[in-house]
Scaffold this active site. Structure first.
Site, short mmCIF file in Angstrom:
data_model
loop_
_atom_site.label_atom_id
_atom_site.label_comp_id
_atom_site.label_asym_id
_atom_site.label_seq_id
_atom_site.Cartn_x
_atom_site.Cartn_y
_atom_site.Cartn_z
CE LYS A 23 -3.74 -0.46 2.48
NZ LYS A 23 -4.30 -0.65 3.84
NE ARG A 93 -5.20 3.65 3.76
CZ ARG A 93 -5.20 3.87 2.44
NH1 ARG A 93 -4.56 4.89 1.92
NH2 ARG A 93 -5.83 3.02 1.66
N GLY A 102 -7.98 -6.91 4.52
CA GLY A 102 -8.71 -6.92 5.77
C GLY A 102 -8.00 -7.56 6.94
CG MET A 104 -2.85 -6.52 10.46
SD MET A 104 -1.14 -6.64 10.04
CE MET A 104 -1.23 -7.23 8.37
NE ARG A 337 -6.43 -4.24 -3.32
CZ ARG A 337 -6.93 -4.20 -2.09
NH1 ARG A 337 -6.15 -4.22 -1.06
NH2 ARG A 337 -8.22 -4.15 -1.91
CG HIS A 455 -14.16 -10.03 3.82
ND1 HIS A 455 -14.49 -11.34 4.10
CD2 HIS A 455 -12.85 -9.89 4.12
CE1 HIS A 455 -13.42 -11.94 4.56
NE2 HIS A 455 -12.40 -11.09 4.59
NE ARG A 561 -3.26 -46.07 -14.21
CZ ARG A 561 -3.39 -44.76 -14.36
NH1 ARG A 561 -4.26 -44.28 -15.24
NH2 ARG A 561 -2.66 -43.93 -13.65
CD GLU A 745 6.44 -49.28 -12.40
OE1 GLU A 745 5.58 -48.57 -11.85
OE2 GLU A 745 6.18 -50.16 -13.24
CB SER A 764 7.29 -44.29 -19.32
OG SER A 764 6.28 -43.52 -18.70
N GLY A 766 7.53 -44.33 -13.70
CA GLY A 766 6.33 -44.51 -12.90
C GLY A 766 6.66 -43.94 -11.53
CB THR A 767 7.06 -40.46 -10.38
OG1 THR A 767 5.81 -39.99 -10.87
CG2 THR A 767 8.17 -40.09 -11.34
CG ASP A 769 4.62 -48.73 -8.25
OD1 ASP A 769 4.42 -49.12 -7.09
OD2 ASP A 769 3.88 -49.04 -9.21
CB CYS A 831 3.12 -42.48 -17.25
SG CYS A 831 3.83 -43.99 -16.61
CE1 TYR A 851 5.22 -39.93 -21.85
CE2 TYR A 851 7.02 -40.19 -23.44
CZ TYR A 851 6.11 -40.74 -22.55
OH TYR A 851 6.08 -42.08 -22.35
P1 ADP Z 1 -7.73 -2.02 3.55
O1 ADP Z 1 -6.33 -2.49 3.53
O2 ADP Z 1 -8.63 -2.84 4.36
O3 ADP Z 1 -8.24 -1.73 2.16
P2 ADP Z 1 -7.30 0.80 3.81
O4 ADP Z 1 -6.11 1.25 4.56
O5 ADP Z 1 -7.22 0.87 2.35
O6 ADP Z 1 -7.71 -0.62 4.32
O7 ADP Z 1 -8.51 1.67 4.32
C1 ADP Z 1 -9.82 1.35 4.08
C2 ADP Z 1 -10.56 2.54 3.55
O8 ADP Z 1 -10.44 3.62 4.42
C3 ADP Z 1 -10.05 3.04 2.25
O9 ADP Z 1 -10.57 2.34 1.17
C4 ADP Z 1 -10.57 4.46 2.25
O10 ADP Z 1 -11.87 4.51 1.77
C5 ADP Z 1 -10.51 4.82 3.70
N1 ADP Z 1 -9.35 5.66 3.91
C6 ADP Z 1 -8.09 5.28 4.18
N2 ADP Z 1 -7.27 6.34 4.27
C7 ADP Z 1 -8.03 7.42 4.06
C8 ADP Z 1 -7.78 8.82 3.98
N3 ADP Z 1 -6.56 9.32 4.14
N4 ADP Z 1 -8.80 9.62 3.72
C9 ADP Z 1 -10.04 9.13 3.54
N5 ADP Z 1 -10.35 7.86 3.58
C10 ADP Z 1 -9.36 6.99 3.84
MG MG Z 2 3.60 -48.69 -11.26
MG MG Z 3 -7.82 -0.48 0.88
#
Ligand code: ADP
Ligand code: MG
Ligand code: MG
Length: 879
Positions: A23, A93, A102, A104, A337, A455, A561, A745, A764, A766-767, A769, A831, A851
């Site tokens: 990020k 963040r 999601g 952290m 990303r 999610h 076979r 094999e 061939s 026969g991995t 066996d 095979c 092959y």
């Molecule tokens: P995740 O990794 O779960 O996507 P983010 O760090 O991207 O978490 O944050 C989740 C959401 O929080 C972002 O999609 C955005 O909408 C909001 N957010 C994060 N930073 C800011 C910011 N500086 N200003 C406004 N909204 C923010």
């Molecule tokens: Mg065999």
């Molecule tokens: Mg995000």
């Protein structure tokens, strides 16, 4: 030189993922591209590592760096952190070098307190906005830093909404939010025995520590284990000035993909919410609007997003998943990303990016994971079955595929059922990271809330798992364990079916069919064939298998076979008589019955395969496998053989072996009963000659002798076979080419492969066996202990799934070297099951094998793996 733990967004770039997290690195890259990114800075992943080393505290040096960067941020934004009039607010963040959606948590609006919220309200003349921001902050801070359950806060909002008879959060007014803030602070006090922290600097330090510490929360650890992510320092922390999507109807927040992640179609795909902040879209609290509606509401912003999306995709050379916020009609970018996508769209995108000249053919091929090909090859509902099925609701087609299973309401119950081999559908109001362990093991996922970027939807697409999201036509009661739909109620354990391609939910289990592969897939497969150097054949025992294999692009059959042909209903009685006969004449009679059937089988398969190579293995398994077990079957057989029951039982007992896997099987059968081998070879050759005569099809059969351990076995059996072939040629007055080779094999065969190569036309491996005998792990019994080996890190992978390169692989290498010493262009294949395993294929590529052969459904996967191996190891010379 002092160590540097903090980077401003204008110091980094996208290559610094390991240091800044993905990020942070991408925020820096977008800043460098002069895109509208709210300014901020990143605490590096190394600072996370040091944080744990410092016993989870912020050391002096880091403190100083943070201070300096905060000052900079204040200059850039013209606002002051801790200011009571118009405060600088921050988002905190997390983000490691691998995207862990999601895993952290994020805290928004940090810096607000009882005073500055008033200041913010005055400065913006928007009380609703100020208190909405504050209540969000308290809620997120309490959740992330203090681990106070979210529901405590949500239930308060729900109550206020109920009293005021409103549906949506955004309809709460300033006074409502003021009173909500008051209640929130009471909860905070109750739960922590402390007042909500009022000092912004203290808030910041607590937040940073919590994000760092979250690196080692059980969810994060589980995610890393599941995805084999190790050797990372930790998470980075991004501290960024806030922009506000919750300022009113000319503000909002959303997510767009530069292409449709379900199909790969080149068009903006995404969702947004007006007057909302942060996670509202992703968490599925409100059902968001389709991005195309933004074109009507704010056409300029829409076009700006479109333009930026195009640039980002070009810049990153891949489909992007972009998070944005609009504050008072101004667009800000908060994240980009590489977007998660379905297998289908992964291929479409890779092919398209190459055609657009953005990436090379090789790059396009490397983009696709062999598992994605696997996803494509599975699951669609049978068209006829679907007509008869009862649909009960329609939600969003969040992740394609088809799934049937029993309803489970929690990840735990999915896991429990999974252990018992029961297929399940995870049914939830909405999913969260806690549900991942259950999502992995469910056949499919159904949620009532949340959009295409919720999610559930995002994670399911990543896993290639069928998902229907935002299905508000069903009412899911998690406590009650019921799903209510317009005509009835379903309970835990009831069957439902999901179509992730249409979003329709059905009652009961529905039959599935083999999928069809699109034009783009074929195109990709053509590229694969241009690049790969190792051939991919299929293991097939019937003309139907052979057809399937051809359709998937098999370049021949690497293993028939023949015993599978013997198991057919009407044949097994002749097979049994062949085995149990006490005289050669009797046996000859039984063999004569089998001959035309085998011949016909081969004829049909040659017919399908045309002039592609076909390798036929002579009878291999221990004979007792063919013996009748049921009393009445034995009686029946005794009658047809004119034997008494005791006599027959006696012979069956004689055939019993203590250790049949190492017993009378493979070439050993041919040594004892050469007439069996002769019959099979006659069938092979007569069928081939007839193909040539009738169809002008120049078949050159490859006859394969199993379980050779000493060249003298081969010499003996070859003499028998060739004598029979000569007879066939004389009778038919025609000769054709043929090849006689061996399986390798038995470990002894690998050690003496040079001698065997003198007599063999091909090898061939026969991995299966070879692994069994090399490890001394019985294939039939190892299931009970191999998992312990993996758990205790004695084995990293199941040696029957992926070839053990260090041990068994060395036997293969030795045999290849010895074989090619004698015959430099020796044809050598594989095979065993490993022939369809990408990691093993890479190893075979390195050894320069001719092959691999695998089951028909794995052929496309093996072809991709072979092409990728060829790209990684272009000169497949043996070292
Ligand atoms: P995740 O990794 O779960 O996507 P983010 O760090 O991207 O978490 O944050 C989740 C959401 O929080 C972002 O999609 C955005 O909408 C909001 N957010 C994060 N930073 C800011 C910011 N500086 N200003 C406004 N909204 C923010
Ligand atoms: Mg065999
Ligand atoms: Mg995000």
């Amino acid at each position: 030189m002092t160590e540097k733990y903090v980077y401003s967004f204008n110091e980094g770039n996208k290559e610094l993922k390991d240091l800044l997290g993905s990020k942070g690195a991408n925020l820096a890259e977008m800043t460098k591209m002069l895109l509208p990114v709210p300014p901020g800075f990143t605490l590096t992943t190394e600072s996370c590592k040091r944080f744990f080393y410092e016993k989870q505290s912020i050391w002096n040096g880091l403190d100083k760096e943070i201070d300096a960067h905060l000052k900079q941020l204040e200059q850039l934004t013209g606002k002051k952190f801790s200011d009571m009039e118009n405060p600088l607010l921050l988002s905190i963040r997390s983000g490691a070098s691998h995207s862990m959606p999601g895993m952290m948590d994020t805290i928004l609006n940090l810096g607000l307190n009882d005073q500055s919220v008033v200041g913010l309200s005055n400065a913006t003349s928007n009380e609703r906005f100020a208190y909405d921001s504050y209540r969000r902050f308290i809620q997120m801070f309490s959740d992330v830093v203090m681990e106070i359950p979210k529901v405590r806060f949500e239930s308060i909002i729900e109550k206020v909404k109920k009293i005021k008879e409103i549906e949506l959060d955004k309809d709460l007014d300033g006074d409502d939010l003021k009173s909500i803030v008051k209640k929130y602070k009471e909860i905070y006090l109750q739960e922590t025995k402390n007042e909500f922290p009022q000092d912004p600097m203290e808030q910041l330090r607590l937040a940073i520590k919590a994000v760092f510490a979250s690196w080692n929360n059980p969810r994060a650890i589980f995610y890393r284990e599941m995805h084999n992510i190790s050797k990372l320092n930790g998470t980075a922390v991004n501290i960024q000035s806030m922009v506000f999507g919750n300022k009113g109807e000319s503000s909002g927040t959303g997510v767009v993909f530069t292409r449709d992640p379900g199909t790969g179609d080149k068009k903006l795909f995404g969702e947004f919410l007006l007057n909302a902040q942060g996670e509202d879209v992703v968490a599925g609290i409100r059902t968001p609007n389709d991005i195309v509606e933004l074109n009507i509401l704010m056409p300029e912003i829409y076009h700006q997003i479109k333009e930026i999306a195009r640039n980002l995709e070009k810049h990153y050379k891949d489909m992007q998943d972009i998070e944005f916020t609009i504050e008072d009609g101004t667009l800000f970018l908060l994240q980009t990303r590489n977007g998660k996508r379905t297998a289908h769209s992964a291929i479409a995108i890779a092919v398209d990016l190459h055609k657009d000249g953005v990436i090379t053919k090789e790059e396009a091929l490397m983009r696709i994971k062999p598992q994605q090909i696997e996803q494509l090859l599975h699951s669609n509902f049978d068209e006829n079955a679907i007509i008869k099925a009862t649909s009960i609701a329609k939600g969003l087609a969040a992740s394609p595929g088809a799934a049937s299973g029993r309803i489970c309401f929690t990840a735990e119950s999915v896991e429990e059922a999974y252990k018992k081999g029961i297929k399940t559908i995870l049914v939830r109001q909405e999913t969260s990271p806690e549900d991942i362990s259950g999502m992995v093991k469910a056949e499919g996922i159904l949620t009532a809330r949340g959009g295409m970027t919720s999610h559930a939807a995002v994670v399911a697409r990543g896993m290639g798992k069928c998902c229907v999201a935002g299905c508000s036509q069903v009412k899911i009661h998690e406590e009650e364990k019921t799903v209510k739909y317009k005509d009835g109620v379903l309970h835990e354990g009831d069957f439902i079916s999901l179509d992730g391609t249409t979003g329709i939910v059905y009652l009961d289990e529905i039959e599935k069919t083999k999928p069809t592969l699109g034009e783009t897939f074929r195109e990709l497969m053509d590229w694969i064939d241009e690049i790969k150097t190792i051939s991919v054949r299929a293991n097939a025992d019937t003309p139907e298998d052979a057809k399937q294999a051809l359709e998937f692009g098999a370049e021949g059959i690497g293993l028939i076979r023949t015993e599978h042909m013997f198991f057919k209903e009407n044949r097994v009685s002749s097979v049994r008589r062949m085995i149990l006969s006490s005289t050669a004449e009797e046996r000859a009679k039984a063999l004569n019955e089998l001959l035309p059937m085998q011949k016909n089988d081969f004829y049909q398969i040659y017919d399908v395969m045309g002039e592609l190579p076909v390798t036929i293995r002579l009878l291999d398994p221990p004979l007792h496998e063919f013996m009748p077990v049921k009393e009445e079957e034995i009686r029946e057989l005794a009658k047809t053989m004119s034997l008494s029951l005791e006599e027959l039982n006696g012979r069956i007992t004689e055939l019993h072996e203590v250790n049949p896997m190492l017993g009378h099987r493979g070439v050993r059968l041919g040594i004892t009963y050469p007439e069996i081998s002769r019959m099979q070879v006659r069938a092979i050759m007569e069928a081939a000659i007839e193909q040539q005569v009738n169809k002008n099809n120049e078949v050159e059969p490859e006859i394969m002798i199993p379980l050779i351990s000493d060249v003298k076995e081969l010499i003996y059996i070859k003499a028998e076979i060739e004598d029979e072939i000569k007879k066939v040629f004389t009778e038919k007055r025609k000769t054709i080419s043929y090849h006689i080779g061996t399986m390798i094999e038995v470990p002894r065969a690998t050690l003496t492969a040079d001698k065997i190569a003198e007599e063999a036309d091909f090898f061939s491996f026969g991995t299966n066996d070879l692994t069994q005998m090399g490890f001394g792990f019985s294939r039939d019994d190892s299931g009970s202990f191999i998992s312990d080996y993996m758990e205790k890190n004695i084995l990293e992978q199941g040696p029957f799934d992926t070839i053990d390169q260090e041990g068994i692989g060395q036997l293969v290498k030795l045999a290849v070297e010895k074989g090619r010493q004698i015959k430099p262009n020796f044809k050598i294949g594989v095979c065993g099951e490993h022939g369809g395993d990408p990691a093993s294929i890479e190893f075979f590529q390195k050894l320069g094998l001719t092959y691999v052969s695998c089951s028909p459904f794995r052929v496309p996967i093996a072809r991709l793996a072979a092409a990728q191996a060829a790209i990684r190891y272009p000169s497949s010379k043996i070292k």
